[in-house]
Design a protein around this motif. Structure first.
Motif, PDB file in Angstrom:
ATOM      1  N   VAL A 238       0.840  -1.207   0.000  1.00 47.85           N
ATOM      2  CA  VAL A 238       0.000   0.000   0.000  1.00 47.85           C
ATOM      3  C   VAL A 238       0.871   1.252   0.000  1.00 47.85           C
ATOM      4  CG1 VAL A 238      -1.602   1.369   1.419  1.00 47.85           C
ATOM      5  CG2 VAL A 238      -2.050  -1.054   1.007  1.00 47.85           C
ATOM      6  N   ARG A 239       1.908   1.267   0.825  1.00 45.62           N
ATOM      7  CA  ARG A 239       2.792   2.433   0.866  1.00 45.62           C
ATOM      8  C   ARG A 239       3.474   2.664  -0.480  1.00 45.62           C
ATOM      9  NH1 ARG A 239       6.823   1.345   4.522  1.00 45.62           N
ATOM     10  NH2 ARG A 239       5.972  -0.659   5.097  1.00 45.62           N
ATOM     11  N   ILE A 240       3.890   1.595  -1.130  1.00 50.33           N
ATOM     12  CA  ILE A 240       4.529   1.724  -2.448  1.00 50.33           C
ATOM     13  C   ILE A 240       3.530   2.246  -3.477  1.00 50.33           C
ATOM     14  CG2 ILE A 240       5.524   0.411  -4.372  1.00 50.33           C
ATOM     15  CD1 ILE A 240       6.852  -1.375  -2.171  1.00 50.33           C
ATOM     16  N   LEU A 241       2.322   1.722  -3.460  1.00 48.13           N
ATOM     17  CA  LEU A 241       1.300   2.162  -4.413  1.00 48.13           C
ATOM     18  C   LEU A 241       0.928   3.627  -4.190  1.00 48.13           C
ATOM     19  CD1 LEU A 241      -0.932  -1.022  -4.493  1.00 48.13           C
ATOM     20  CD2 LEU A 241       0.600  -0.213  -6.302  1.00 48.13           C
TER      21      LEU A 241
ATOM     22  N   LEU B  95       0.676  -5.944 -11.293  1.00 41.48           N
ATOM     23  CA  LEU B  95       1.965  -5.256 -11.171  1.00 41.48           C
ATOM     24  C   LEU B  95       2.805  -5.455 -12.432  1.00 41.48           C
ATOM     25  CD1 LEU B  95       2.869  -6.160  -7.484  1.00 41.48           C
ATOM     26  CD2 LEU B  95       2.192  -3.897  -8.344  1.00 41.48           C
ATOM     27  N   LYS B  96       2.788  -6.676 -12.961  1.00 43.23           N
ATOM     28  CA  LYS B  96       3.561  -6.983 -14.170  1.00 43.23           C
ATOM     29  C   LYS B  96       3.043  -6.188 -15.372  1.00 43.23           C
ATOM     30  CE  LYS B  96       5.123 -10.854 -16.978  1.00 43.23           C
ATOM     31  NZ  LYS B  96       5.082 -12.315 -17.162  1.00 43.23           N
ATOM     32  N   ALA B  97       1.736  -6.034 -15.473  1.00 40.31           N
ATOM     33  CA  ALA B  97       1.129  -5.343 -16.610  1.00 40.31           C
ATOM     34  C   ALA B  97       1.217  -3.824 -16.507  1.00 40.31           C
ATOM     35  CB  ALA B  97      -0.344  -5.761 -16.738  1.00 40.31           C
ATOM     36  N   TYR B  98       1.460  -3.309 -15.322  1.00 36.59           N
ATOM     37  CA  TYR B  98       1.404  -1.869 -15.074  1.00 36.59           C
ATOM     38  C   TYR B  98       2.306  -1.063 -16.007  1.00 36.59           C
ATOM     39  CZ  TYR B  98       1.459   2.543 -12.503  1.00 36.59           C
ATOM     40  OH  TYR B  98       1.369   3.862 -12.146  1.00 36.59           O
ATOM     41  N   GLY B  99       3.523  -1.496 -16.203  1.00 33.57           N
ATOM     42  CA  GLY B  99       4.464  -0.755 -17.035  1.00 33.57           C
ATOM     43  C   GLY B  99       4.014  -0.622 -18.482  1.00 33.57           C
TER      44      GLY B  99
ATOM     45  N   VAL C  83      -1.668   8.389 -17.873  1.00 33.61           N
ATOM     46  CA  VAL C  83      -1.959   8.518 -16.447  1.00 33.61           C
ATOM     47  C   VAL C  83      -3.325   7.940 -16.076  1.00 33.61           C
ATOM     48  CG1 VAL C  83      -2.335  10.205 -14.598  1.00 33.61           C
ATOM     49  CG2 VAL C  83      -0.366  10.438 -16.111  1.00 33.61           C
ATOM     50  N   PRO C  84      -4.383   8.174 -16.845  1.00 33.72           N
ATOM     51  CA  PRO C  84      -5.678   7.632 -16.427  1.00 33.72           C
ATOM     52  C   PRO C  84      -5.684   6.107 -16.274  1.00 33.72           C
ATOM     53  CG  PRO C  84      -6.009   9.313 -18.113  1.00 33.72           C
ATOM     54  CD  PRO C  84      -4.531   9.040 -18.034  1.00 33.72           C
TER      55      PRO C  84
ATOM     56  N   GLN D 237      -6.112   4.239 -12.645  1.00 34.83           N
ATOM     57  CA  GLN D 237      -7.166   3.247 -12.446  1.00 34.83           C
ATOM     58  C   GLN D 237      -6.574   1.927 -11.958  1.00 34.83           C
ATOM     59  OE1 GLN D 237      -9.428   2.367 -15.986  1.00 34.83           O
ATOM     60  NE2 GLN D 237     -11.052   1.383 -14.826  1.00 34.83           N
ATOM     61  N   ALA D 238      -5.436   1.534 -12.497  1.00 37.95           N
ATOM     62  CA  ALA D 238      -4.798   0.283 -12.094  1.00 37.95           C
ATOM     63  C   ALA D 238      -4.336   0.351 -10.643  1.00 37.95           C
ATOM     64  CB  ALA D 238      -3.624  -0.029 -13.014  1.00 37.95           C
ATOM     65  N   VAL D 239      -3.737   1.465 -10.260  1.00 36.38           N
ATOM     66  CA  VAL D 239      -3.272   1.614  -8.876  1.00 36.38           C
ATOM     67  C   VAL D 239      -4.466   1.610  -7.923  1.00 36.38           C
ATOM     68  CG1 VAL D 239      -2.174   3.198  -7.228  1.00 36.38           C
ATOM     69  CG2 VAL D 239      -1.082   2.709  -9.415  1.00 36.38           C
TER      70      VAL D 239
END
Length: 95
Positions: free
Chosen positions: A9-12, A59-63, A68-69, A73-75
Motif C-alpha cells: 500500500v505504501r509503495i502504491l 503489477l507486471k502489466a502496469y508498465g 496517467v488515467p 485506475q490500475a493503482v
C-alpha cells in the motif's frame, strides 16, 4: 494491516504521489514481483495465493499501460484489492 500488505500500500501510494511514472521502486512496479511477491507467498495463507497471483499480474502489466488515467485506475484497483485481502486477514498481534 499485515506488514506485507501495508508495504505494498505504501509503495502504491508513493506511485500515486510520483504521478504514475512507474518509478516508485527501481525497475518499476513489476520489480516487486520477485521480492514482495515471493515473500507474500511464503508468509500469507495459501488461501490468499490466487489473490496474490492477481496482484502480481497487475503489477507486471502496469508498465505497459499507457497514460496517467489507465495507470491511476490500475493503482486504485490494486489498492482496493489489497484492502479486501487485508480485511480477510486475522489481526496481527502487537508486540
Amino acid at each position: 494491516m499485515n506488514v506485507l500488505l501495508d508495504r505494498l500500500v505504501r509503495i502504491l501510494k508513493y506511485e500515486q504521489q510520483q504521478g504514475y511514472r512507474n518509478h516508485a521502486v527501481s525497475g518499476g512496479l513489476a520489480a516487486l514481483i520477485a521480492g514482495w511477491g515471493r515473500e507474500a507467498r511464503v508468509h500469507l495463507p495459501e488461501r490468499m495465493h490466487p489473490a496474490l497471483d492477481e496482484i502480481c499480474g497487475a503489477l507486471k502489466a502496469y508498465g505497459g499501460l499507457e497514460g496517467v488515467p489507465a495507470r491511476a485506475q490500475a493503482v486504485q484497483a490494486l489498492l482496493e484489492r489489497v484492502q479486501t485481502l487485508s480485511a480477510e486477514m486475522p489481526d496481527e498481534p502487537q508486540g
